[in-house]
Scaffold this motif. Structure first.
Motif, PDB file in Angstrom:
ATOM      1  N   ILE A  73      -5.458   4.592   5.130  1.00 22.38           N
ATOM      2  CA  ILE A  73      -5.634   4.972   3.725  1.00 22.38           C
ATOM      3  C   ILE A  73      -5.807   6.475   3.565  1.00 22.38           C
ATOM      4  CG2 ILE A  73      -7.084   4.663   1.673  1.00 22.38           C
ATOM      5  CD1 ILE A  73      -7.888   1.934   2.830  1.00 22.38           C
ATOM      6  N   LEU A  74      -6.608   7.080   4.448  1.00 19.39           N
ATOM      7  CA  LEU A  74      -6.919   8.501   4.340  1.00 19.39           C
ATOM      8  C   LEU A  74      -5.903   9.344   5.106  1.00 19.39           C
ATOM      9  CD1 LEU A  74     -10.776   8.360   4.959  1.00 19.39           C
ATOM     10  CD2 LEU A  74      -9.582   8.352   2.758  1.00 19.39           C
ATOM     11  N   SER A  75      -5.842  10.614   4.740  1.00 23.52           N
ATOM     12  CA  SER A  75      -5.035  11.555   5.516  1.00 23.52           C
ATOM     13  C   SER A  75      -5.729  11.817   6.846  1.00 23.52           C
ATOM     14  CB  SER A  75      -4.861  12.866   4.750  1.00 23.52           C
ATOM     15  OG  SER A  75      -6.109  13.543   4.648  1.00 23.52           O
ATOM     16  N   GLU A  76      -5.005  12.415   7.791  1.00 24.00           N
ATOM     17  CA  GLU A  76      -5.581  12.697   9.105  1.00 24.00           C
ATOM     18  C   GLU A  76      -6.796  13.609   8.985  1.00 24.00           C
ATOM     19  OE1 GLU A  76      -4.262  14.594  13.451  1.00 24.00           O
ATOM     20  OE2 GLU A  76      -2.799  14.360  11.830  1.00 24.00           O
ATOM     21  N   LYS A  77      -6.711  14.611   8.102  1.00 22.99           N
ATOM     22  CA  LYS A  77      -7.819  15.540   7.910  1.00 22.99           C
ATOM     23  C   LYS A  77      -9.037  14.824   7.339  1.00 22.99           C
ATOM     24  CE  LYS A  77      -9.051  19.861   5.576  1.00 22.99           C
ATOM     25  NZ  LYS A  77      -8.568  20.950   4.670  1.00 22.99           N
ATOM     26  N   GLU A  78      -8.804  13.956   6.340  1.00 17.29           N
ATOM     27  CA  GLU A  78      -9.911  13.222   5.722  1.00 17.29           C
ATOM     28  C   GLU A  78     -10.549  12.267   6.726  1.00 17.29           C
ATOM     29  OE1 GLU A  78      -8.373  12.994   1.067  1.00 17.29           O
ATOM     30  OE2 GLU A  78      -7.657  11.519   2.544  1.00 17.29           O
ATOM     31  N   TYR A  79      -9.706  11.637   7.542  1.00 20.54           N
ATOM     32  CA  TYR A  79     -10.239  10.684   8.518  1.00 20.54           C
ATOM     33  C   TYR A  79     -11.112  11.396   9.552  1.00 20.54           C
ATOM     34  CZ  TYR A  79     -10.352   6.510  11.467  1.00 20.54           C
ATOM     35  OH  TYR A  79     -10.758   5.416  12.189  1.00 20.54           O
ATOM     36  N   LYS A  80     -10.685  12.585   9.988  1.00 24.13           N
ATOM     37  CA  LYS A  80     -11.482  13.353  10.942  1.00 24.13           C
ATOM     38  C   LYS A  80     -12.820  13.765  10.330  1.00 24.13           C
ATOM     39  CE  LYS A  80      -7.710  15.210  13.768  1.00 24.13           C
ATOM     40  NZ  LYS A  80      -6.986  16.432  14.215  1.00 24.13           N
ATOM     41  N   THR A  81     -12.817  14.017   9.020  1.00 26.66           N
ATOM     42  CA  THR A  81     -14.070  14.361   8.343  1.00 26.66           C
ATOM     43  C   THR A  81     -15.052  13.198   8.404  1.00 26.66           C
ATOM     44  OG1 THR A  81     -12.915  15.866   6.845  1.00 26.66           O
ATOM     45  CG2 THR A  81     -15.083  15.088   6.148  1.00 26.66           C
TER      46      THR A  81
ATOM     47  N   ILE B  76      -5.650  -8.316   1.511  1.00 27.82           N
ATOM     48  CA  ILE B  76      -7.017  -7.828   1.695  1.00 27.82           C
ATOM     49  C   ILE B  76      -7.272  -6.677   0.732  1.00 27.82           C
ATOM     50  CG2 ILE B  76      -8.672  -6.903   3.358  1.00 27.82           C
ATOM     51  CD1 ILE B  76      -6.999  -8.031   5.569  1.00 27.82           C
ATOM     52  N   SER B  77      -8.453  -6.658   0.136  1.00 27.80           N
ATOM     53  CA  SER B  77      -8.818  -5.549  -0.733  1.00 27.80           C
ATOM     54  C   SER B  77      -8.860  -4.270   0.080  1.00 27.80           C
ATOM     55  CB  SER B  77     -10.180  -5.812  -1.377  1.00 27.80           C
ATOM     56  OG  SER B  77     -10.125  -6.969  -2.188  1.00 27.80           O
ATOM     57  N   GLU B  78      -8.578  -3.152  -0.570  1.00 29.93           N
ATOM     58  CA  GLU B  78      -8.454  -1.884   0.135  1.00 29.93           C
ATOM     59  C   GLU B  78      -9.724  -1.493   0.865  1.00 29.93           C
ATOM     60  OE1 GLU B  78      -7.846   2.449  -1.565  1.00 29.93           O
ATOM     61  OE2 GLU B  78      -5.968   1.329  -1.621  1.00 29.93           O
ATOM     62  N   GLU B  79     -10.892  -1.881   0.326  1.00 31.35           N
ATOM     63  CA  GLU B  79     -12.144  -1.479   0.972  1.00 31.35           C
ATOM     64  C   GLU B  79     -12.328  -2.139   2.338  1.00 31.35           C
ATOM     65  OE1 GLU B  79     -13.399  -4.416  -2.354  1.00 31.35           O
ATOM     66  OE2 GLU B  79     -11.826  -2.958  -1.961  1.00 31.35           O
ATOM     67  N   TYR B  80     -11.527  -3.175   2.633  1.00 27.90           N
ATOM     68  CA  TYR B  80     -11.619  -3.848   3.932  1.00 27.90           C
ATOM     69  C   TYR B  80     -10.508  -3.419   4.883  1.00 27.90           C
ATOM     70  CZ  TYR B  80     -15.017  -6.799   1.622  1.00 27.90           C
ATOM     71  OH  TYR B  80     -16.116  -7.241   0.945  1.00 27.90           O
ATOM     72  N   LEU B  81      -9.594  -2.603   4.408  1.00 26.97           N
ATOM     73  CA  LEU B  81      -8.519  -2.120   5.261  1.00 26.97           C
ATOM     74  C   LEU B  81      -9.004  -0.925   6.087  1.00 26.97           C
ATOM     75  CD1 LEU B  81      -5.473  -2.260   2.798  1.00 26.97           C
ATOM     76  CD2 LEU B  81      -5.992  -3.825   4.683  1.00 26.97           C
ATOM     77  N   PRO B  82      -8.397  -0.686   7.258  1.00 25.47           N
ATOM     78  CA  PRO B  82      -8.795   0.474   8.071  1.00 25.47           C
ATOM     79  C   PRO B  82      -8.607   1.778   7.301  1.00 25.47           C
ATOM     80  CG  PRO B  82      -7.439  -1.036   9.352  1.00 25.47           C
ATOM     81  CD  PRO B  82      -7.379  -1.511   7.930  1.00 25.47           C
TER      82      PRO B  82
END
Length: 590
Positions: free
Chosen positions: A321-329, A311-317
């Motif tokens: 992919i992101l760090s915990e801090k980035e995901y919370k943002t 799967i292309s990365e744009e379709y992955l959760p």
């Protein structure tokens, strides 16, 4: 004696004169008899060349056939001095004196300019020299053409123009610029794609992306992705005003040229992975819009049966992919948007259970920009660097291939068709923005990418070559794929086909892999810069051998020292056997 015997006939030894002093040997060809001594110097005009054999008209008019002692830069019509290196009963061997070549070239340039009625200047001398070096006629017509081409292509080297002429390629500004870039190793699509998407991120971060640009960009790349709840589509309505906490008023949607009309070439026929779907844990008889805010939703990602790695990365959760801090943002971004429409609730639920993807996120923002609040979405991308950076990286994924892509039939052709359309759309969107240096960079880079792909297609009329902008596990890398074969072998069965794959690897450095395929037998040669990286590759060869054996192939592999960088212009445009890429298919399993 090769061509000498078949073309000129065997020279007859007439006589060997017995005299005192150095031994002189007489040779005869037709009515001419030439008597020479080892160490003697002769001077004349080259009238014919065949391999390492030469015919010279001496200053007194006599003709001399001789063999050259080594490969020499000679041309028919050249006046040069030769040293008699060896004589025997059959043939004389000559060596070119060092100053002969330079004097001939200058003389030939002078004669060409004089015959053309053109003044001698550094510029005209350079143009004529480039014609002679390419083996093209230095006629008046050709020199005048070169002067016109040079004037129309400022900054382009004359040798680049002659390379186009030599292969009957159109001498256009685009082709000349691209070939010059290829000569200077500035042609790599992966570098252009990185520059382009970095400029996009910068445009949003610095607030230079207008609402109309934001709307057009999101609509083009993410406007076709659909959502569904329990099998029913979630339709966006213009009555549900979407606002963000930046204070932008809902409905402030200035629409520029890019948003008012369909982008030329902005639709892609590329097949996209299946969109995210939402399902209830229990069936509900009520309409989706009435129950979506009260009944828990479960977001799921549809994945192929084999592995999610395809799967292309744009379709992955995003959680993977992101760090915990980035995901919370990203969660804070979703909380800042109001009101809670069914689409937004879908995203929040996806975020909570860790299945939110970049594609679904930007599809929602595209919908919001399209219907109610383009200015608010542009402001949101400016204020949240994580969001604008994610957007740039998501779009960058469209400009790269993965190893899995290369296993699919027609994947490269479809990739370049989509990339051309994407670049055309970005050119049009960015060109509509005035007085923005970043937008000019986007437009210029996107245009350059289109020209690069078009020129690559032109090159394939001469020799089979394609760039492979690759995304590997931990890096983006540039790849070049060359195909070596002969035209006469294309229609024959059971003929060996060879390819050269060049990769720029972070850990291994520049790597050249030469592969030959003959039926089920594969020969692989790995060329690396130093012994350490060579040892690393050697350790993996048994695993590669075993993997190919499982697919029905035998492998003969070795590692060697890398000598030089593959040069598209020198190695292929100035030599080799041309063949169209579309007439060749390499067994991708190998």
């Amino acid at each position: 004696m090769g061509l000498f015997h078949t073309i000129f006939g065997m020279p007859n030894t007439i006589q060997k004169s017995e005299t005192t002093g150095p031994k002189r040997t007489s040779f005869s060809s037709g009515k001419n008899t030439v008597s020479l001594t080892k160490g003697e110097v002769v001077k004349g005009e080259v009238t014919d060349l065949r391999s390492n054999e030469v015919t010279i008209r001496l200053e007194d008019g006599r003709i001399l056939h001789a063999r050259l002692s080594s490969a020499m830069e000679l041309s028919i019509g050249q006046e040069a001095e030769f040293f008699v290196q060896e004589t025997n009963d059959v043939l004389i061997t000559l060596k070119l004196l060092s100053d002969g070549d330079t004097s001939f070239e200058e003389s030939a340039i002078d004669k060409a300019l004089e015959a053309s009625g053109l003044p001698k200047s550094p510029h005209t001398v350079t143009l004529v020299r480039s014609l002679l070096s390419a083996g093209l006629p230095a006629s008046k017509e050709m020199i005048q053409k070169m002067m016109q081409y040079s004037a129309a292509n400022k900054g382009v080297e004359p040798s680049t123009l002659t390379a186009l002429l030599k292969h009957n390629l159109p001498v256009t500004k685009e082709n000349a610029t691209q070939l010059q870039a290829y000569r200077n190793y500035e042609h790599r699509l992966i570098g252009q794609a990185t520059t382009l998407t970095s400029a996009l991120t910068e445009a949003f971060s610095y607030g230079e992306a207008s609402p109309s640009f934001t709307k057009g960009l999101l609509s083009y790349f993410f406007g076709d992705v659909s959502f569904s709840v329990d099998g029913l589509p979630l339709e966006n309505t213009s009555t549900s005003e979407t606002t963000v906490s930046s204070g932008q008023s809902a409905g402030s949607d200035p629409t520029g040229p890019a948003g008012q009309q369909e982008l030329s070439g902005a639709s892609s026929d590329a097949t996209l992975p299946q969109a995210l779907s939402v399902t209830y844990p229990e069936a509900s008889p009520q309409p989706a819009f009435e129950t979506v805010s009260t009944v828990p939703m479960k977001a799921t990602v549809s994945t192929p049966a084999d592995t999610a790695s395809s799967i292309s990365e744009e379709y992955l959760p995003l959680a993977s992919i992101l760090s915990e801090k980035e995901y919370k943002t990203i969660g804070k971004v979703l909380d800042s948007i109001s009101p809670e429409t069914p689409e937004l609730l879908f995203l929040k639920e996806s975020f909570s259970n860790g299945t939110l993807s970049a594609n679904s996120l930007f599809s929602f923002l595209s919908s919001a920009a399209e219907t109610t609040d383009a200015a608010g979405i542009a402001s949101l991308l400016k204020e949240e660097p994580v969001l604008s950076d994610l957007l740039g990286k998501t779009i960058l994924n469209r400009f790269v291939l993965t190893p899995e892509d290369l296993t699919k039939e027609d994947a490269i052709r479809e990739f370049y068709g989509r990339t051309q359309k994407d670049a055309a759309a970005l050119t049009e969107l960015a060109s509509a923005e005035e007085n923005s240096a970043v937008m000019k960079t986007i437009a210029d880079t996107a245009t350059n990418m289109q020209d690069n792909i078009s020129f690559m297609n032109t090159l394939n009329q001469i020799f089979p070559y394609v760039q492979l902008p690759l995304k590997l596990t931990e890096q983006l890398t540039h790849g070049d794929l060359f195909v070596y074969t002969k035209k006469k072998d294309l229609s024959a069965k059971n003929k060996e086909v060879s390819i050269l794959l060049h990769l720029d690897m972070d850990a291994l450095g520049p790597t050249d892999i030469h592969l030959s395929l003959l039926q089920q037998s594969v020969t692989a040669r790995f060329y690396l810069n130093d012994p350490e990286t060579g040892s690393l590759v050697s350790e993996e060869l048994p695993a590669l051998t075993e993997a190919l054996q499982k697919k029905g192939y035998t492998l003969n592999a070795s590692v060697a020292q890398r000598i030089k960088e593959p040069d598209i212009v020198t190695d292929f445009l100035e030599g080799g056997d041309a063949v169209s890429m579309k007439r060749f298919r390499f067994d991708i399993r190998a």
